[in-house]
Design a protein around this motif. Structure first.
Motif, PDB file in Angstrom:
ATOM      1  N   SER A  41      -4.296 -11.203  -0.952  1.00 44.17           N
ATOM      2  CA  SER A  41      -3.378 -11.224   0.339  1.00 44.17           C
ATOM      3  C   SER A  41      -2.604 -12.725   0.683  1.00 44.17           C
ATOM      4  O   SER A  41      -1.689 -12.686   1.283  1.00 44.17           O
ATOM      5  N   GLN A  42      -3.529 -13.663   0.274  1.00 43.61           N
ATOM      6  CA  GLN A  42      -2.946 -15.165   0.330  1.00 43.61           C
ATOM      7  C   GLN A  42      -1.684 -15.247  -0.319  1.00 43.61           C
ATOM      8  O   GLN A  42      -0.534 -15.848  -0.013  1.00 43.61           O
ATOM      9  N   LEU A  43      -1.572 -14.704  -1.844  1.00 49.29           N
ATOM     10  CA  LEU A  43      -0.457 -14.693  -2.481  1.00 49.29           C
ATOM     11  C   LEU A  43       0.513 -14.070  -2.135  1.00 49.29           C
ATOM     12  O   LEU A  43       1.884 -14.199  -1.955  1.00 49.29           O
ATOM     13  N   LEU A  44       0.272 -12.772  -1.754  1.00 54.83           N
ATOM     14  CA  LEU A  44       1.324 -11.867  -0.955  1.00 54.83           C
ATOM     15  C   LEU A  44       2.119 -12.450   0.220  1.00 54.83           C
ATOM     16  O   LEU A  44       2.958 -12.296   0.448  1.00 54.83           O
ATOM     17  N   TYR A  45       1.131 -13.132   1.011  1.00 54.81           N
ATOM     18  CA  TYR A  45       1.806 -13.841   2.233  1.00 54.81           C
ATOM     19  C   TYR A  45       2.880 -14.984   1.986  1.00 54.81           C
ATOM     20  O   TYR A  45       3.794 -15.053   2.399  1.00 54.81           O
ATOM     21  N   LYS A  46       2.412 -15.495   0.877  1.00 49.87           N
ATOM     22  CA  LYS A  46       3.319 -16.503   0.462  1.00 49.87           C
ATOM     23  C   LYS A  46       4.715 -15.969  -0.164  1.00 49.87           C
ATOM     24  O   LYS A  46       5.742 -16.668  -0.224  1.00 49.87           O
ATOM     25  N   SER A  47       4.495 -14.706  -0.816  1.00 52.84           N
ATOM     26  CA  SER A  47       5.541 -14.156  -1.451  1.00 52.84           C
ATOM     27  C   SER A  47       6.564 -13.277  -0.534  1.00 52.84           C
ATOM     28  O   SER A  47       7.667 -13.041  -0.843  1.00 52.84           O
ATOM     29  N   GLY A  48       5.974 -13.086   0.710  1.00 57.35           N
ATOM     30  CA  GLY A  48       6.523 -12.151   1.586  1.00 57.35           C
ATOM     31  C   GLY A  48       6.707 -10.958   1.604  1.00 57.35           C
ATOM     32  O   GLY A  48       7.577 -10.199   2.190  1.00 57.35           O
ATOM     33  N   GLY A  49       5.947 -10.217   0.740  1.00 52.94           N
ATOM     34  CA  GLY A  49       6.180  -8.808   0.541  1.00 52.94           C
ATOM     35  C   GLY A  49       5.430  -8.054   1.624  1.00 52.94           C
ATOM     36  O   GLY A  49       4.626  -8.421   2.552  1.00 52.94           O
ATOM     37  N   THR A  50       5.642  -6.723   1.811  1.00 51.94           N
ATOM     38  CA  THR A  50       5.265  -5.969   2.684  1.00 51.94           C
ATOM     39  C   THR A  50       4.316  -4.642   2.267  1.00 51.94           C
ATOM     40  O   THR A  50       4.736  -4.311   1.156  1.00 51.94           O
ATOM     41  N   ILE A  51       3.270  -4.169   2.974  1.00 57.44           N
ATOM     42  CA  ILE A  51       2.634  -3.179   2.794  1.00 57.44           C
ATOM     43  C   ILE A  51       2.543  -2.103   3.923  1.00 57.44           C
ATOM     44  O   ILE A  51       2.525  -2.483   5.079  1.00 57.44           O
ATOM     45  N   GLY A  52       2.593  -1.075   3.665  1.00 57.20           N
ATOM     46  CA  GLY A  52       2.491  -0.065   4.720  1.00 57.20           C
ATOM     47  C   GLY A  52       1.136   0.105   5.487  1.00 57.20           C
ATOM     48  O   GLY A  52       0.184  -0.157   4.739  1.00 57.20           O
ATOM     49  N   LEU A  53       1.300   0.241   6.723  1.00 56.29           N
ATOM     50  CA  LEU A  53      -0.089   0.252   7.410  1.00 56.29           C
ATOM     51  C   LEU A  53      -1.127   1.427   6.836  1.00 56.29           C
ATOM     52  O   LEU A  53      -2.254   1.201   6.953  1.00 56.29           O
ATOM     53  N   PHE A  54      -0.557   2.568   6.364  1.00 55.73           N
ATOM     54  CA  PHE A  54      -1.450   3.717   5.915  1.00 55.73           C
ATOM     55  C   PHE A  54      -1.467   3.472   4.249  1.00 55.73           C
ATOM     56  O   PHE A  54      -2.024   4.611   3.792  1.00 55.73           O
ATOM     57  N   ALA A  55      -1.160   2.420   3.631  1.00 53.45           N
ATOM     58  CA  ALA A  55      -0.977   2.441   2.289  1.00 53.45           C
ATOM     59  C   ALA A  55      -2.475   2.124   1.685  1.00 53.45           C
ATOM     60  O   ALA A  55      -2.584   2.839   0.528  1.00 53.45           O
ATOM     61  N   LEU A  56      -3.173   1.242   2.172  1.00 52.61           N
ATOM     62  CA  LEU A  56      -4.450   1.042   1.243  1.00 52.61           C
ATOM     63  C   LEU A  56      -5.474   1.799   1.423  1.00 52.61           C
ATOM     64  O   LEU A  56      -6.504   1.916   0.708  1.00 52.61           O
ATOM     65  N   PHE A  57      -5.694   2.465   2.591  1.00 51.76           N
ATOM     66  CA  PHE A  57      -6.801   3.358   2.864  1.00 51.76           C
ATOM     67  C   PHE A  57      -7.055   4.383   1.707  1.00 51.76           C
ATOM     68  O   PHE A  57      -7.859   4.416   1.158  1.00 51.76           O
ATOM     69  N   PRO A  58      -5.963   5.031   1.516  1.00 51.74           N
ATOM     70  CA  PRO A  58      -6.081   5.981   0.201  1.00 51.74           C
ATOM     71  C   PRO A  58      -6.260   5.327  -1.105  1.00 51.74           C
ATOM     72  O   PRO A  58      -6.897   6.194  -2.092  1.00 51.74           O
ATOM     73  N   ILE A  59      -5.716   4.380  -1.421  1.00 50.56           N
ATOM     74  CA  ILE A  59      -5.585   3.544  -2.557  1.00 50.56           C
ATOM     75  C   ILE A  59      -7.287   3.220  -2.667  1.00 50.56           C
ATOM     76  O   ILE A  59      -8.127   3.386  -3.652  1.00 50.56           O
ATOM     77  N   MET A  60      -7.791   2.692  -1.672  1.00 49.59           N
ATOM     78  CA  MET A  60      -9.261   2.394  -1.801  1.00 49.59           C
ATOM     79  C   MET A  60     -10.129   3.460  -1.943  1.00 49.59           C
ATOM     80  O   MET A  60     -11.174   3.448  -2.942  1.00 49.59           O
ATOM     81  N   LEU A  61      -9.826   4.736  -1.517  1.00 48.76           N
ATOM     82  CA  LEU A  61     -10.838   5.700  -1.838  1.00 48.76           C
ATOM     83  C   LEU A  61     -10.252   6.423  -3.132  1.00 48.76           C
ATOM     84  O   LEU A  61     -11.274   7.259  -3.514  1.00 48.76           O
ATOM     85  N   MET A  62      -9.338   5.956  -3.831  1.00 46.91           N
ATOM     86  CA  MET A  62      -9.385   6.361  -5.234  1.00 46.91           C
ATOM     87  C   MET A  62     -10.014   5.494  -6.206  1.00 46.91           C
ATOM     88  O   MET A  62     -10.275   5.711  -7.130  1.00 46.91           O
ATOM     89  N   SER A  63     -10.697   4.218  -5.414  1.00 46.19           N
ATOM     90  CA  SER A  63     -11.429   3.364  -6.370  1.00 46.19           C
ATOM     91  C   SER A  63     -12.949   3.670  -5.959  1.00 46.19           C
ATOM     92  O   SER A  63     -13.205   3.753  -5.070  1.00 46.19           O
ATOM     93  N   ILE A  64     -13.454   3.793  -7.276  1.00 44.22           N
ATOM     94  CA  ILE A  64     -15.014   4.435  -7.241  1.00 44.22           C
ATOM     95  C   ILE A  64     -15.876   3.212  -6.644  1.00 44.22           C
ATOM     96  O   ILE A  64     -16.955   3.345  -5.885  1.00 44.22           O
ATOM     97  N   ASP A  65     -15.311   1.954  -7.014  1.00 49.08           N
ATOM     98  CA  ASP A  65     -16.147   0.695  -6.475  1.00 49.08           C
ATOM     99  C   ASP A  65     -16.321   0.740  -4.773  1.00 49.08           C
ATOM    100  O   ASP A  65     -17.204   0.551  -4.259  1.00 49.08           O
ATOM    101  N   PHE A  66     -14.967   1.014  -4.387  1.00 46.67           N
ATOM    102  CA  PHE A  66     -14.627   0.999  -2.936  1.00 46.67           C
ATOM    103  C   PHE A  66     -15.621   2.232  -2.406  1.00 46.67           C
ATOM    104  O   PHE A  66     -16.141   2.166  -1.185  1.00 46.67           O
ATOM    105  N   THR A  67     -15.513   3.367  -2.906  1.00 51.15           N
ATOM    106  CA  THR A  67     -16.247   4.601  -2.730  1.00 51.15           C
ATOM    107  C   THR A  67     -17.799   4.365  -2.526  1.00 51.15           C
ATOM    108  O   THR A  67     -18.366   4.746  -1.822  1.00 51.15           O
ATOM    109  N   LEU A  68     -18.284   3.541  -3.421  1.00 56.34           N
ATOM    110  CA  LEU A  68     -19.536   3.384  -3.605  1.00 56.34           C
ATOM    111  C   LEU A  68     -20.087   2.466  -2.283  1.00 56.34           C
ATOM    112  O   LEU A  68     -21.140   2.752  -1.696  1.00 56.34           O
ATOM    113  N   ILE A  69     -19.465   1.323  -2.275  1.00 60.16           N
ATOM    114  CA  ILE A  69     -19.529   0.662  -1.005  1.00 60.16           C
ATOM    115  C   ILE A  69     -19.605   1.244   0.424  1.00 60.16           C
ATOM    116  O   ILE A  69     -20.320   1.226   1.155  1.00 60.16           O
TER     117      ILE A  69
END
Length: 266
Positions: A41-69
């Motif tokens: 997130s720090q690197l992205l802040y410096k580069s100025g890219g954007t992320i959709g508000l609803f983008a990360l939640f589904p991607i997290m649940l596709m990851s078994i590590d996040f699902t586990l936690i």
């Protein structure tokens, strides 16, 4: 009955979210998110890219590590179900056993809803300076700059879906999965002992972790796997997943009510 069940459930939920263990679970969840997201997130802040508000939640649940936690944290929260109170016997006598059981179900639902709302907030917490309120994925997701190398690998099929639609679907299914875990813990705790239901639910989570490493799809035998697999099915994927969890919860509720009416409560 409905009013009393709702009141009992709300009282238990209100007391739960004031406890230290609730916020310890949330703190541990945030710490895990920070390990995975802070540097990128720090690197992205410096580069100025954007992320959709609803983008990360589904991607997290596709990851078994996040699902586990995420769902292990919920198991820690719901491990006390059925909620032990000094006035439990009084509640059952004053109302009836069904009212008490429904209150446990509603308590699990309120707790699941609260936990998943907080998880959704955590999903964009570290990227909040780059969050876009558009309904798109965001350029940082599409070009991969949102994550450090080797982090958050996910199936690119996900990007073919609208992130808002996918987030809503996964949020609903996640809440239903948590309610399923609550019901399972409740019934096994009533029939056997506290911790048996939690151990069984943990097995479901660990099983998905194990089979995902071998690229095995065990379908309806894996409630956790339904979260990741429903979007692969065309047309009725979400509807079939909803029906799957509703049927499981209904069956558990039926078993729990039958046992409760036969149990000798002293």
């Amino acid at each position: 009955m409905a009013k009393n069940s709702l009141l009992f459930a709300f009282r238990n939920w209100k007391e739960k979210i004031r406890t230290a263990d609730f916020w310890i679970v949330q703190l541990c969840t945030i710490m895990f998110f920070s390990i995975n997201f802070y540097s990128s997130s720090q690197l992205l802040y410096k580069s100025g890219g954007t992320i959709g508000l609803f983008a990360l939640f589904p991607i997290m649940l596709m990851s078994i590590d996040f699902t586990l936690i995420i769902f292990s944290g919920y198991l820690m929260l719901t491990s006390d179900i059925p909620v032990s109170r000094e006035d439990n016997l009084f509640i059952i006598i004053r109302s009836d056993r069904l009212t008490w059981f429904v209150s446990q179900f509603l308590y699990g639902f309120f707790l699941a809803l609260t936990h998943m709302v907080l998880v959704f907030f955590y999903s964009f917490l570290f990227y909040i300076r780059n969050v876009s309120f558009s309904p798109d994925w965001g350029e940082a997701i599409l070009d991969g700059s949102a994550f450090m190398s080797g982090y958050m690998l996910f199936d690119e099929k996900v990007l073919a879906y609208n992130p808002v639609h996918l987030t809503v679907c996964l949020f609903v299914l996640s809440v239903l999965l948590c309610v399923f875990f609550s019901m399972l813990c409740c019934i096994f705790s009533m029939r056997f002992a506290n911790g048996v239901g939690v151990a069984l639910c943990a097995c479901f989570i660990i099983m998905e972790r194990f089979v995902s490493g071998y690229d095995i799809n065990i379908g309806y035998f894996s409630p956790v796997g339904m979260l990741k697999n429903f979007y692969v099915s065309q047309g009725r994927g979400f509807l079939s997943a909803i029906c799957y969890f509703v049927v499981l919860i209904f069956l558990l509720g039926t078993v729990g009510i039958k046992y409760l009416y036969r149990a000798d409560i002293r």
